[in-house]
Design an enzyme around this catalytic site. Structure first.
Site, PDB file in Angstrom:
ATOM      1  N   LEU A 155       0.822  -1.211   0.000  1.00 53.35           N
ATOM      2  CA  LEU A 155       0.000   0.000   0.000  1.00 53.35           C
ATOM      3  C   LEU A 155       0.858   1.264   0.000  1.00 53.35           C
ATOM      4  O   LEU A 155       1.984   1.260   0.491  1.00 53.35           O
ATOM      5  CB  LEU A 155      -0.974   0.005   1.181  1.00 53.35           C
ATOM      6  CG  LEU A 155      -0.462  -0.014   2.619  1.00 53.35           C
ATOM      7  CD1 LEU A 155      -0.002   1.347   3.079  1.00 53.35           C
ATOM      8  CD2 LEU A 155      -1.572  -0.522   3.534  1.00 53.35           C
ATOM      9  N   PHE A 251       4.198   5.891 -12.314  1.00 50.33           N
ATOM     10  CA  PHE A 251       5.576   6.192 -11.900  1.00 50.33           C
ATOM     11  C   PHE A 251       6.401   6.794 -13.031  1.00 50.33           C
ATOM     12  O   PHE A 251       7.566   6.465 -13.216  1.00 50.33           O
ATOM     13  CB  PHE A 251       6.253   4.932 -11.316  1.00 50.33           C
ATOM     14  CG  PHE A 251       6.100   4.870  -9.827  1.00 50.33           C
ATOM     15  CD1 PHE A 251       4.846   4.725  -9.268  1.00 50.33           C
ATOM     16  CD2 PHE A 251       7.186   5.001  -8.976  1.00 50.33           C
ATOM     17  CE1 PHE A 251       4.679   4.712  -7.893  1.00 50.33           C
ATOM     18  CE2 PHE A 251       7.031   4.994  -7.605  1.00 50.33           C
ATOM     19  CZ  PHE A 251       5.765   4.845  -7.064  1.00 50.33           C
ATOM     20  N   CYS A 262       9.638   4.201   2.692  1.00 50.50           N
ATOM     21  CA  CYS A 262       9.947   2.858   2.167  1.00 50.50           C
ATOM     22  C   CYS A 262      11.021   2.825   1.083  1.00 50.50           C
ATOM     23  O   CYS A 262      11.996   2.085   1.211  1.00 50.50           O
ATOM     24  CB  CYS A 262       8.675   2.222   1.617  1.00 50.50           C
ATOM     25  SG  CYS A 262       7.504   1.823   2.903  1.00 50.50           S
ATOM     26  N   LYS A 265      14.678   3.475   2.255  1.00 47.41           N
ATOM     27  CA  LYS A 265      15.103   2.463   3.234  1.00 47.41           C
ATOM     28  C   LYS A 265      15.265   1.083   2.578  1.00 47.41           C
ATOM     29  O   LYS A 265      16.253   0.386   2.788  1.00 47.41           O
ATOM     30  CB  LYS A 265      14.036   2.409   4.336  1.00 47.41           C
ATOM     31  CG  LYS A 265      14.099   1.267   5.290  1.00 47.41           C
ATOM     32  CD  LYS A 265      13.074   1.433   6.389  1.00 47.41           C
ATOM     33  CE  LYS A 265      11.679   0.956   6.024  1.00 47.41           C
ATOM     34  NZ  LYS A 265      11.458  -0.487   6.086  1.00 47.41           N
ATOM     35  N   LYS A 323       5.376  13.527  -0.499  1.00 46.54           N
ATOM     36  CA  LYS A 323       4.458  13.586  -1.648  1.00 46.54           C
ATOM     37  C   LYS A 323       3.169  14.197  -1.120  1.00 46.54           C
ATOM     38  O   LYS A 323       3.021  14.382   0.108  1.00 46.54           O
ATOM     39  CB  LYS A 323       4.200  12.199  -2.254  1.00 46.54           C
ATOM     40  CG  LYS A 323       3.530  11.230  -1.297  1.00 46.54           C
ATOM     41  CD  LYS A 323       3.202   9.917  -1.978  1.00 46.54           C
ATOM     42  CE  LYS A 323       2.474   8.989  -1.022  1.00 46.54           C
ATOM     43  NZ  LYS A 323       2.094   7.717  -1.617  1.00 46.54           N
TER      44      LYS A 323
HETATM   45  C1  UDX Z   1       5.869   3.017  -1.727  1.00 47.96           C
HETATM   46  C2  UDX Z   1       5.370   1.931  -2.671  1.00 47.96           C
HETATM   47  O1  UDX Z   1       4.723   2.537  -3.799  1.00 47.96           O
HETATM   48  C3  UDX Z   1       4.411   0.988  -1.945  1.00 47.96           C
HETATM   49  O2  UDX Z   1       4.022  -0.072  -2.801  1.00 47.96           O
HETATM   50  C4  UDX Z   1       5.104   0.426  -0.723  1.00 47.96           C
HETATM   51  O3  UDX Z   1       4.226  -0.396   0.024  1.00 47.96           O
HETATM   52  C5  UDX Z   1       5.622   1.550   0.169  1.00 47.96           C
HETATM   53  O4  UDX Z   1       6.468   2.417  -0.597  1.00 47.96           O
HETATM   54  P1  UDX Z   1       4.892   5.279  -0.694  1.00 47.96           P
HETATM   55  O5  UDX Z   1       6.084   5.343   0.194  1.00 47.96           O
HETATM   56  O6  UDX Z   1       3.563   5.603  -0.097  1.00 47.96           O
HETATM   57  O7  UDX Z   1       4.747   3.816  -1.340  1.00 47.96           O
HETATM   58  O8  UDX Z   1       5.179   6.282  -1.885  1.00 47.96           O
HETATM   59  P2  UDX Z   1       4.954   6.295  -3.475  1.00 47.96           P
HETATM   60  O9  UDX Z   1       3.616   6.763  -3.815  1.00 47.96           O
HETATM   61  O10 UDX Z   1       5.389   5.007  -4.071  1.00 47.96           O
HETATM   62  O11 UDX Z   1       6.005   7.437  -3.871  1.00 47.96           O
HETATM   63  C6  UDX Z   1       7.382   7.283  -3.543  1.00 47.96           C
HETATM   64  C7  UDX Z   1       8.145   8.506  -3.976  1.00 47.96           C
HETATM   65  O12 UDX Z   1       8.207   8.581  -5.385  1.00 47.96           O
HETATM   66  C8  UDX Z   1       7.554   9.827  -3.496  1.00 47.96           C
HETATM   67  O13 UDX Z   1       8.603  10.689  -3.104  1.00 47.96           O
HETATM   68  C9  UDX Z   1       6.831  10.352  -4.737  1.00 47.96           C
HETATM   69  O14 UDX Z   1       6.693  11.749  -4.763  1.00 47.96           O
HETATM   70  C10 UDX Z   1       7.764   9.864  -5.835  1.00 47.96           C
HETATM   71  N1  UDX Z   1       7.087   9.698  -7.137  1.00 47.96           N
HETATM   72  C11 UDX Z   1       6.144   8.725  -7.321  1.00 47.96           C
HETATM   73  C12 UDX Z   1       7.468  10.509  -8.199  1.00 47.96           C
HETATM   74  O15 UDX Z   1       8.341  11.385  -8.057  1.00 47.96           O
HETATM   75  N2  UDX Z   1       6.878  10.320  -9.423  1.00 47.96           N
HETATM   76  C13 UDX Z   1       5.929   9.360  -9.641  1.00 47.96           C
HETATM   77  O16 UDX Z   1       5.464   9.233 -10.772  1.00 47.96           O
HETATM   78  C14 UDX Z   1       5.547   8.535  -8.561  1.00 47.96           C
END
Ligand code: UDX
Length: 434
Positions: A155, A251, A262, A265, A323
């Site tokens: 998630l 992404f 996450c 780390k 985010k």
């Molecule tokens: C992530 C994984 O997506 C999830 O499956 C796992 O269980 C936990 O780690 P999360 O930490 O909530 O989830 O963040 P996520 O939405 O994946 O974004 C991670 C980082 O990537 C953020 O800093 C976000 O701003 C960045 N991001 C994401 C981008 O810069 N561009 C994108 O298109 C998507």
């Protein structure tokens, strides 16, 4: 599933970003859930039906479950597990000093509950743990008839409830396929495919997923940098890539770098683990290094927009969380970039909808946090947009320009419309935009 009702008796240990959505969603599916939260302040909030974290839809499901009696909150893990058929471990696994995972919370809670577990209970580990941890936990419980199953969580913060209600897949690792089937059955209402495998592979899937996502983002951000050098436009470039079904649109958004609790780390832990076993994971090391460099490039963009130097420069920052849609600032690129601006001598005034002004939190030392986006801009030479909060796109930019010393924007999320801003007299720089 239980002998008394339709749902299974489930205990979830840890009411944080993973445990709380897991507990309320399992209760929503009709299981009898006990959630153990040892932090007194969080316990009190949960009892009142208030969510201690910002998550869309969480508080509604929490109140419903408490009202219907499908969810009960307990103060200690030991008192919560007595009747449980399934015990989910959702405790933090922070990064240790050497980049490896710190398993002390997982070990402590396993130790705490081991005497209280009834025979036949399945311990389900959702915390992200290194490959081989399920086997280790089985040794810690030292009890015949207690099995440890791995059920990694995918998630995302901010959409944790929706992701838990509608997951892409359920991964269950177990030594005995019957245990994997039982755990998969708890999530039958989601209709998601269940990937049943051994515990080692299940644990590896979690790291592989996060390492892949991080690498994809580093690739995207590196392409955005290249776009700036060759004069290509990243928005059209990503559209050109995303329509290819093998690549997809997810992404593909360039940003200030990837962060959160996450991705940084887990990539470090996987890299460290690979090194320990003698595997040179150069690709992943490169993705992590690109992310570090990328954040620095954003700092340099702000410096250029401010006339080439940051010493004494009044800079406005919009957004501090890693985010939008969360109040989490753990390993936030926005906070990290802001701290670098301060270290370079900038006088930073920052606004984030989830951060109260004058918060005094240690990660924001040297940063003046103000109550509105407009307030942050007062007298600023540059505004750096670092988190993609929707409200920033609907501000009155004529008013923003009037408040600023010079109207200049560094939009590290490509959230704003360059044409509109330039027509209002702003200098505009995005990420990979022409
Ligand atoms: C992530 C994984 O997506 C999830 O499956 C796992 O269980 C936990 O780690 P999360 O930490 O909530 O989830 O963040 P996520 O939405 O994946 O974004 C991670 C980082 O990537 C953020 O800093 C976000 O701003 C960045 N991001 C994401 C981008 O810069 N561009 C994108 O298109 C998507």
């Amino acid at each position: 599933m239980s002998s008394t009702g339709n749902g299974a008796k489930v205990t979830v240990i840890g009411g944080g970003h993973v445990g709380l959505p897991t507990a309320v969603v399992l209760a929503h599916f009709g299981h009898e859930v006990v959630l153990a939260e040892s932090d007194p302040a969080r316990f009190e909030m949960l009892q009142r039906g208030e969510s201690p974290i910002v998550e869309t839809g969480l508080e509604e499901l929490l109140s419903d479950a408490l009202r219907l009696g499908t969810l009960r909150i307990a103060r200690t893990a030991a008192e919560a597990v007595g009747e449980a058929e399934f015990v989910f471990l959702c405790v933090p696994t922070p990064q240790g000093n050497d980049g490896a995972v710190d398993l002390s919370f997982v070990e402590a809670v396993t130790d705490e509950i081991k005497e209280s577990l009834r025979s036949g209970t399945i311990v389900v580990n959702k915390s992200t743990v290194p490959v081989g941890t399920a086997a280790l936990l089985e040794r810690v419980t030292q009890r015949i008839g207690i099995r440890v199953v791995s059920n990694p969580e995918f998630l995302r913060e901010g959409s944790a409830v929706a992701d838990s209600l509608h997951p892409d897949r359920i991964v269950v690792g177990a030594d005995d396929p019957a245990d994997a089937q039982k755990v998969g059955q708890l999530f039958a209402a989601t209709g998601a495919p269940v990937i049943a495998t051994d515990t080692t592979t299940a644990e590896a899937i979690k790291y592989a997923a996060n390492a892949y996502l991080a690498t994809k983002l580093s690739f995207v951000n590196a392409l955005a940098d290249l776009c700036e050098t060759v004069g290509a436009d990243v928005d059209a470039l990503m559209a050109g890539l995303g329509h290819d079904k093998r690549i997809g649109f997810e992404f593909l958004r360039p940003g200030p770098g990837w962060g959160g609790s996450c991705l940084p780390k887990d990539t470090s832990a996987l890299l460290q683990r690979a090194e320990v076993v003698g595997h040179d994971f150069a690709l992943l090391r490169g993705a992590i290094a690109q992310n570090e460099d990328h954040m620095e490039r954003v700092v340099q963009k702000v410096a250029r927009a401010s006339g080439g130097h940051l010493e004494g420069a009044p800079i406005a920052v919009w957004g501090l969380t890693f985010k939008a849609g969360t109040d989490d600032r753990r390993s936030s690129p926005a906070t990290e970039i802001t701290r670098r601006l301060v270290r370079a001598g900038a006088r930073v005034s920052a606004y984030d909808p989830t951060v109260p002004d004058n918060t005094g939190e240690s990660d924001l030392a040297g940063i003046t946090v103000v109550p509105t986006a407009y307030e942050a801009c007062r007298g600023a030479r540059v505004v750096a947009l670092l988190t993609e909060w929707g409200e920033f796109a609907s501000l009155n930019f004529t008013k923003v320009a009037a408040l600023m010393e010079t109207p200049a924007v560094v939009d590290a999320r490509n959230l704003l419309d360059p044409t509109t801003l330039r027509s209002l007299g702003f200098s505009y720089e995005g990420i990979g935009r022409t």
